[in-house]
Motif scaffolding. Structure first.
Motif, short mmCIF file in Angstrom:
data_model
loop_
_atom_site.label_atom_id
_atom_site.label_comp_id
_atom_site.label_asym_id
_atom_site.label_seq_id
_atom_site.Cartn_x
_atom_site.Cartn_y
_atom_site.Cartn_z
N ALA A 1 -8.82 13.71 -5.13
CA ALA A 1 -10.25 13.79 -5.46
C ALA A 1 -11.08 12.98 -4.47
O ALA A 1 -12.24 13.27 -4.22
N LEU A 2 -10.45 11.96 -3.87
CA LEU A 2 -11.13 11.11 -2.91
C LEU A 2 -10.69 11.37 -1.48
O LEU A 2 -11.49 11.39 -0.55
N GLY A 3 -9.38 11.62 -1.30
CA GLY A 3 -8.83 11.68 0.05
C GLY A 3 -8.73 13.04 0.66
O GLY A 3 -8.14 13.20 1.73
N LEU B 1 -5.08 9.56 6.58
CA LEU B 1 -4.74 8.65 5.49
C LEU B 1 -3.32 8.10 5.59
O LEU B 1 -3.07 6.94 5.26
N PHE B 2 -2.39 8.91 6.04
CA PHE B 2 -0.98 8.55 5.92
C PHE B 2 -0.62 7.28 6.69
O PHE B 2 0.20 6.50 6.23
N ARG B 3 -1.23 7.07 7.83
CA ARG B 3 -0.88 5.89 8.61
C ARG B 3 -1.47 4.61 8.02
O ARG B 3 -1.14 3.51 8.47
N ARG B 4 -2.35 4.73 7.05
CA ARG B 4 -2.95 3.54 6.44
C ARG B 4 -2.07 2.93 5.35
O ARG B 4 -2.36 1.84 4.86
N PHE B 5 -1.03 3.66 4.95
CA PHE B 5 -0.14 3.17 3.88
C PHE B 5 1.13 2.59 4.47
O PHE B 5 1.64 3.05 5.49
N ASP B 6 1.66 1.56 3.82
CA ASP B 6 2.91 0.95 4.26
C ASP B 6 4.10 1.87 4.02
O ASP B 6 5.04 1.91 4.81
N THR B 7 4.05 2.62 2.92
CA THR B 7 5.15 3.49 2.53
C THR B 7 4.61 4.76 1.91
O THR B 7 3.68 4.72 1.10
N VAL B 8 5.19 5.90 2.29
CA VAL B 8 4.86 7.19 1.67
C VAL B 8 6.12 7.68 0.95
O VAL B 8 7.17 7.85 1.55
N ARG C 1 -0.44 17.02 -1.30
CA ARG C 1 -0.39 16.37 0.01
C ARG C 1 -1.09 17.21 1.08
O ARG C 1 -1.73 16.67 1.98
N THR C 2 -0.98 18.52 0.99
CA THR C 2 -1.47 19.38 2.07
C THR C 2 -2.98 19.34 2.23
O THR C 2 -3.49 19.67 3.31
N ARG D 1 0.87 -1.19 0.00
CA ARG D 1 0.00 0.00 0.00
C ARG D 1 0.90 1.23 0.00
O ARG D 1 1.51 1.56 1.02
N LEU D 2 0.99 1.90 -1.14
CA LEU D 2 1.93 3.00 -1.30
C LEU D 2 1.19 4.32 -1.56
O LEU D 2 0.23 4.35 -2.33
N LEU D 3 1.67 5.38 -0.93
CA LEU D 3 1.17 6.73 -1.21
C LEU D 3 2.31 7.52 -1.85
O LEU D 3 3.38 7.66 -1.26
N LEU D 4 2.09 8.01 -3.06
CA LEU D 4 3.08 8.80 -3.79
C LEU D 4 2.60 10.24 -3.84
O LEU D 4 1.48 10.52 -4.30
N GLU D 5 3.43 11.17 -3.35
CA GLU D 5 3.01 12.57 -3.35
C GLU D 5 4.12 13.46 -3.87
O GLU D 5 5.30 13.22 -3.62
N GLY D 6 3.73 14.51 -4.61
CA GLY D 6 4.69 15.44 -5.18
C GLY D 6 4.11 16.17 -6.37
O GLY D 6 2.99 15.87 -6.82
N PRO D 7 4.83 17.16 -6.93
CA PRO D 7 4.32 17.95 -8.04
C PRO D 7 4.00 17.11 -9.27
O PRO D 7 4.52 16.00 -9.42
N PRO D 8 3.15 17.62 -10.15
CA PRO D 8 2.84 16.88 -11.39
C PRO D 8 4.10 16.64 -12.22
O PRO D 8 5.01 17.46 -12.24
N GLY D 9 4.14 15.50 -12.89
CA GLY D 9 5.21 15.21 -13.82
C GLY D 9 6.53 14.82 -13.20
O GLY D 9 7.57 14.85 -13.87
N THR D 10 6.54 14.42 -11.92
CA THR D 10 7.80 14.11 -11.26
C THR D 10 8.09 12.61 -11.16
O THR D 10 9.06 12.20 -10.53
#
Length: 322
Positions: free
Chosen positions: A188-190, A235-242, A228-229, A121-130
């Motif tokens: 859009a969901l979180g 949500l963050f604690r529900r993912f194995d890796t951010v 991310r903000t 379960r991965l959360l990926l966050e950062g600017p578009p196109g990165t």
């Protein structure tokens, strides 16, 4: 016991559909749950039963599509990327984290037999196109499993009253068919929607979190966001890796351009591009490299000139800023 109930329902669904791989996966999850609760004898008995059954069961039909697929065809797109980990230009620490995810997935059966679930379960966050979507493609390719992109924006706008049901169907597919499942534009969901449509949005988010909590470790579920903000902190604690993505630095910029241009850049200086690449994302640099390559090739040259590249980067930067 709610978690166990979800596991039992997943086992019943996979058994009914004849998907042995999914059935065994959930059974091993139950064994891991029992081991964590201190019921080691029960856990070992379940694992032995799974091993014995696998040896006697006929080889599953890997080409059969599960029933759930038909229910989510309009919001899920299946692809089969061909990208290696070396094609992804990111920070060394981020690369190391991805290598760890791949290693755990490749050794998932060993981990599950001992009561541990691989990172899935991965959360990926950062600017578009990165590189967030590219990361999902790389994981799919490296693990030789399909990639399923869940179009959350369409799911929410077209099926607002049915979103929870659609999400359940998506996670049924996660359990039944091993793959990389990308929930792109996850904000859009979180998003934390306090003061807005709290009731419906919170129900949808809670449904997602329940499904995520019991998702099969045979598949990888990825949520990607540019913001991310605005995400609910819960949500963050529900993912194995951010994993946090950033705009490329000078060294990464050169690596991205050289990787995309390949032999076309064999004698082209890519150093000291400075202000021409400032603020450009991974995707921007790739598009600029492609534009420069096309100009050179149509001109009949086998090498991209520095002038070609500077011109393409200038155009891309103007388009990006504008």
């Amino acid at each position: 016991m709610a978690g166990l109930g979800e596991h039992v329902k997943a086992m019943v669904r996979s058994h009914a559909s004849g998907d042995d791989a999914a059935f065994y996966s959930v059974a091993l999850q139950v064994a891991a749950r029992e081991a964590r609760s201190g019921h080691h004898v029960v856990a070992e008995d379940i694992k032995k039963a799974v091993d014995a059954s696998r040896k006697t069961s006929p080889r599953p039909n890997l080409t059969r599509l599960p029933k759930q697929r038909a229910e989510v065809d309009d919001v899920v797109e299946e692809t089969h990327p061909r990208l290696a980990l070396r094609d992804l230009v990111v920070r060394p620490d981020l690369l190391e984290q991805l290598q760890h995810v791949i290693a755990e997935q490749r050794q998932r059966e060993v981990l599950l037999r001992h009561g541990f679930a691989p990172a899935h379960r991965l959360l990926l966050e950062g600017p578009p196109g990165t590189g967030k979507t590219m990361t999902a493609s790389v994981l799919s390719s490296e693990l030789e499993i399909p990639m399923f992109t869940v179009r959350l924006d369409g799911l929410l706008s077209k099926y607002m009253g049915e979103t929870a049901s659609k999400l359940r169907s998506v996670f049924d597919l996660v359990a039944e068919r091993r793959g990389v499942y990308l929930f792109d534009e996850f904000d859009a969901l979180g998003a934390d929607r306090a003061g807005n449509d709290v009731g419906e949005a919170r129900r949808i988010l809670n449904s997602f979190l329940v499904f995520l909590e019991t998702s099969s470790p045979e598949s990888i579920v990825i949520a990607a966001t540019n913001h991310r903000t605005i995400l609910d902190p819960a949500l963050f604690r529900r993912f194995d890796t951010v994993l946090t993505y950033e705009l490329p630095d000078a060294r990464q910029t050169i690596a991205i351009l050289r990787t995309r241009l390949g032999s076309l850049a064999r004698s082209t200086s890519l150093a000291k591009l400075g202000s021409l690449t400032e603020g450009l994302s991974h995707a921007d640099l790739v598009r600029a490299a492609e534009a420069a390559a096309k100009v050179a090739l149509m001109r009949g040259d086998s090498v991209v000139s520095r002038v070609d590249l500077e011109y393409a980067l200038t155009k891309r930067r103007r388009a990006s800023i504008g």
